[in-house]
Scaffold this motif. Structure first.
Motif, PDB file in Angstrom:
ATOM      1  N   VAL A  63       0.495  -1.030   0.195  1.00 17.67           N
ATOM      2  CA  VAL A  63       0.084  -0.035   0.455  1.00 17.67           C
ATOM      3  C   VAL A  63       1.442   0.691  -0.154  1.00 17.67           C
ATOM      4  N   LEU A  64       1.975   1.557   1.235  1.00 14.92           N
ATOM      5  CA  LEU A  64       3.002   1.784   1.564  1.00 14.92           C
ATOM      6  C   LEU A  64       3.873   2.395  -0.541  1.00 14.92           C
ATOM      7  N   THR A  65       4.378   1.881  -1.062  1.00 13.22           N
ATOM      8  CA  THR A  65       4.806   1.581  -2.426  1.00 13.22           C
ATOM      9  C   THR A  65       4.255   2.502  -3.280  1.00 13.22           C
ATOM     10  N   THR A  66       2.578   1.651  -3.468  1.00  9.10           N
ATOM     11  CA  THR A  66       2.169   1.993  -4.075  1.00  9.10           C
ATOM     12  C   THR A  66       1.088   3.110  -3.951  1.00  9.10           C
ATOM     13  N   LEU A  67       0.912   4.341  -2.970  1.00  8.90           N
ATOM     14  CA  LEU A  67       0.434   5.157  -2.541  1.00  8.90           C
ATOM     15  C   LEU A  67       2.009   6.238  -3.147  1.00  8.90           C
ATOM     16  N   ARG A  68       2.798   5.954  -2.673  1.00  5.71           N
ATOM     17  CA  ARG A  68       3.929   6.657  -3.056  1.00  5.71           C
ATOM     18  C   ARG A  68       4.185   7.181  -4.721  1.00  5.71           C
ATOM     19  N   GLY A  69       3.494   6.553  -5.342  1.00  6.28           N
ATOM     20  CA  GLY A  69       3.914   6.389  -6.961  1.00  6.28           C
ATOM     21  C   GLY A  69       2.540   7.165  -7.016  1.00  6.28           C
ATOM     22  N   LEU A  70       1.910   7.647  -6.335  1.00  6.06           N
ATOM     23  CA  LEU A  70       1.071   8.669  -7.318  1.00  6.06           C
ATOM     24  C   LEU A  70       1.165   9.796  -6.793  1.00  6.06           C
ATOM     25  N   GLY A  71       1.866  10.517  -5.942  1.00  4.67           N
ATOM     26  CA  GLY A  71       2.582  12.297  -5.366  1.00  4.67           C
ATOM     27  C   GLY A  71       1.139  12.725  -5.008  1.00  4.67           C
ATOM     28  N   LEU A  72       0.825  11.891  -3.720  1.00  2.00           N
ATOM     29  CA  LEU A  72      -0.748  12.884  -3.314  1.00  2.00           C
ATOM     30  C   LEU A  72       0.333  13.398  -2.153  1.00  2.00           C
ATOM     31  N   PRO A  73      -0.717  15.136  -2.488  1.00  2.00           N
ATOM     32  CA  PRO A  73       0.126  16.176  -1.387  1.00  2.00           C
ATOM     33  C   PRO A  73      -0.584  15.717  -0.097  1.00  2.00           C
ATOM     34  N   ASP A  74       0.919  15.424   0.760  1.00  2.00           N
ATOM     35  CA  ASP A  74       1.131  15.545   1.851  1.00  2.00           C
ATOM     36  C   ASP A  74       0.490  14.152   2.617  1.00  2.00           C
ATOM     37  N   TRP A  75       0.275  13.090   2.484  1.00  2.00           N
ATOM     38  CA  TRP A  75      -0.468  11.926   2.644  1.00  2.00           C
ATOM     39  C   TRP A  75       0.800  11.744   3.753  1.00  2.00           C
TER      40      TRP A  75
ATOM     41  N   GLY B 157      -5.023   9.715   4.631  1.00  2.00           N
ATOM     42  CA  GLY B 157      -5.331  11.182   4.709  1.00  2.00           C
ATOM     43  C   GLY B 157      -4.003  11.644   3.761  1.00  2.00           C
ATOM     44  N   TYR B 158      -4.778  12.608   3.092  1.00  2.00           N
ATOM     45  CA  TYR B 158      -3.401  14.117   2.229  1.00  2.00           C
ATOM     46  C   TYR B 158      -4.179  15.370   2.615  1.00  2.00           C
ATOM     47  N   PHE B 159      -3.162  15.892   2.134  1.00  2.00           N
ATOM     48  CA  PHE B 159      -4.199  17.277   2.359  1.00  2.00           C
ATOM     49  C   PHE B 159      -4.049  18.224   1.136  1.00  2.00           C
ATOM     50  N   ASP B 160      -4.969  18.837   0.655  1.00  2.00           N
ATOM     51  CA  ASP B 160      -4.854  18.688  -0.776  1.00  2.00           C
ATOM     52  C   ASP B 160      -5.725  20.571  -0.412  1.00  2.00           C
ATOM     53  N   PRO B 161      -6.093  21.891  -0.511  1.00  2.00           N
ATOM     54  CA  PRO B 161      -6.373  23.236  -0.418  1.00  2.00           C
ATOM     55  C   PRO B 161      -7.675  22.737  -0.689  1.00  2.00           C
ATOM     56  N   ASP B 162      -7.894  22.434  -2.439  1.00  2.00           N
ATOM     57  CA  ASP B 162      -9.368  22.386  -2.878  1.00  2.00           C
ATOM     58  C   ASP B 162      -9.803  21.434  -2.197  1.00  2.00           C
ATOM     59  N   THR B 163     -10.697  22.365  -1.308  1.00  2.00           N
ATOM     60  CA  THR B 163     -12.125  20.873  -0.860  1.00  2.00           C
ATOM     61  C   THR B 163     -13.423  20.901  -1.419  1.00  2.00           C
ATOM     62  N   SER B 164     -13.113  20.673  -2.767  1.00  2.00           N
ATOM     63  CA  SER B 164     -14.685  20.354  -3.482  1.00  2.00           C
ATOM     64  C   SER B 164     -14.100  18.884  -3.510  1.00  2.00           C
ATOM     65  N   TRP B 165     -15.718  17.961  -3.545  1.00  2.00           N
ATOM     66  CA  TRP B 165     -16.269  16.895  -3.660  1.00  2.00           C
ATOM     67  C   TRP B 165     -14.805  16.689  -5.280  1.00  2.00           C
ATOM     68  N   ASP B 166     -15.734  17.434  -6.363  1.00  2.00           N
ATOM     69  CA  ASP B 166     -14.901  17.310  -7.379  1.00  2.00           C
ATOM     70  C   ASP B 166     -13.438  16.111  -7.425  1.00  2.00           C
ATOM     71  N   ALA B 167     -12.646  17.057  -6.517  1.00  2.00           N
ATOM     72  CA  ALA B 167     -11.056  16.870  -6.451  1.00  2.00           C
ATOM     73  C   ALA B 167     -11.403  15.586  -5.363  1.00  2.00           C
ATOM     74  N   GLU B 168     -11.759  15.890  -4.634  1.00  2.00           N
ATOM     75  CA  GLU B 168     -11.233  14.452  -3.638  1.00  2.00           C
ATOM     76  C   GLU B 168     -12.110  13.657  -4.471  1.00  2.00           C
ATOM     77  N   ASP B 169     -12.775  13.211  -5.338  1.00  2.00           N
ATOM     78  CA  ASP B 169     -13.279  12.238  -5.911  1.00  2.00           C
ATOM     79  C   ASP B 169     -12.920  11.810  -7.055  1.00  2.00           C
ATOM     80  N   ASP B 170     -11.924  12.911  -7.866  1.00  2.00           N
ATOM     81  CA  ASP B 170     -10.579  11.844  -8.636  1.00  2.00           C
ATOM     82  C   ASP B 170      -9.886  11.776  -7.637  1.00  2.00           C
ATOM     83  N   VAL B 171      -9.238  11.739  -6.413  1.00  2.00           N
ATOM     84  CA  VAL B 171      -7.964  10.917  -5.948  1.00  2.00           C
ATOM     85  C   VAL B 171      -9.042  10.073  -5.555  1.00  2.00           C
ATOM     86  N   ILE B 172      -9.676   9.689  -5.010  1.00  2.00           N
ATOM     87  CA  ILE B 172      -9.796   8.720  -4.885  1.00  2.00           C
ATOM     88  C   ILE B 172     -10.308   7.260  -5.923  1.00  2.00           C
ATOM     89  N   ARG B 173     -10.955   7.893  -7.010  1.00  2.00           N
ATOM     90  CA  ARG B 173     -10.796   7.122  -8.327  1.00  2.00           C
ATOM     91  C   ARG B 173      -8.878   6.805  -8.716  1.00  2.00           C
TER      92      ARG B 173
END
Length: 193
Positions: free
Chosen positions: A21-33, A63-79
């Motif tokens: 899980v950690l290796t896969t997530l690292r590859g996604l480049g999410l902010p502050d995860w 958990g990650y931190f993206d200042p874009d608090t729109s549901w669409d932005a979070e849904d994109d990350v979930i996908r």
């Protein structure tokens, strides 16, 4: 706190599923995860009690931190996260933008929740100090740990209410769930008002 970091890193590295899980997530480049909560502290409990890695772990909280608090932005990350994993991990990695938690927390848990400024800040609000631990696999393969209350309660298998937030509404449910899987836990009940 620091002298318990090394044993926790060893436990994380020995858990093939968590490392995947950690290796896969690292590859996604999410902010502050970070991956936090059960997948981390329960791994330590398994090591302390001699249970196999993965015992009792229901999911991997991301958990990650993206200042874009729109549901669409979070849904994109979930996908994006779901697409990065094959089953069963696809259904086990639960994704939450920590910048959005204050928008839904009261409706879900009946408690106010101030907006966060980063993922690690969320840990200081968890139900119990033992739950407040997160890890991230860094670019240099180091495992960084965030644990605002230290790791003593994790390795001592002690559940006590978070001293800075007081007993959460879900305290009893969290205790019952944990005790059902790890009866060795010592529980310090909240003081009555």
């Amino acid at each position: 706190m620091n002298d318990l970091n090394a044993p926790l890193v060893e436990i994380v590295r020995a858990d093939a599923d968590l490392m995947h899980v950690l290796t896969t997530l690292r590859g996604l480049g999410l902010p502050d995860w970070r991956v936090f909560s059960g997948a981390v502290y329960q791994g330590a409990w398994n090591a302390v009690t001699g249970r196999p890695a993965g015992y009792g772990i229901k999911d991997y909280d991301l958990g990650y931190f993206d200042p874009d608090t729109s549901w669409d932005a979070e849904d994109d990350v979930i996908r994006r996260v779901a697409a990065a994993f094959e089953p069963p991990f696809r259904d086990m990695v639960e994704v939450r933008n920590q910048a959005r938690v204050h928008l839904w927390f009261h409706d879900r848990f009946g408690e106010d929740y101030e907006a966060l400024t980063g993922t690690d800040e969320a840990l200081s609000r968890f139900v119990a100090p033992a739950f407040a631990v997160g890890v991230r696999l860094e670019d240099d393969d180091a495992i960084s740990i965030a644990a605002p209350f230290g790791l003593e309660d994790v390795f001592a298998m002690v559940l006590r209410p978070n001293p800075v937030r007081g007993p959460a509404r879900g305290w009893l449910r969290a205790v019952e769930s944990a005790r059902a899987r790890w009866p060795e836990l010592t529980v310090v009940q909240p003081e009555e008002d």
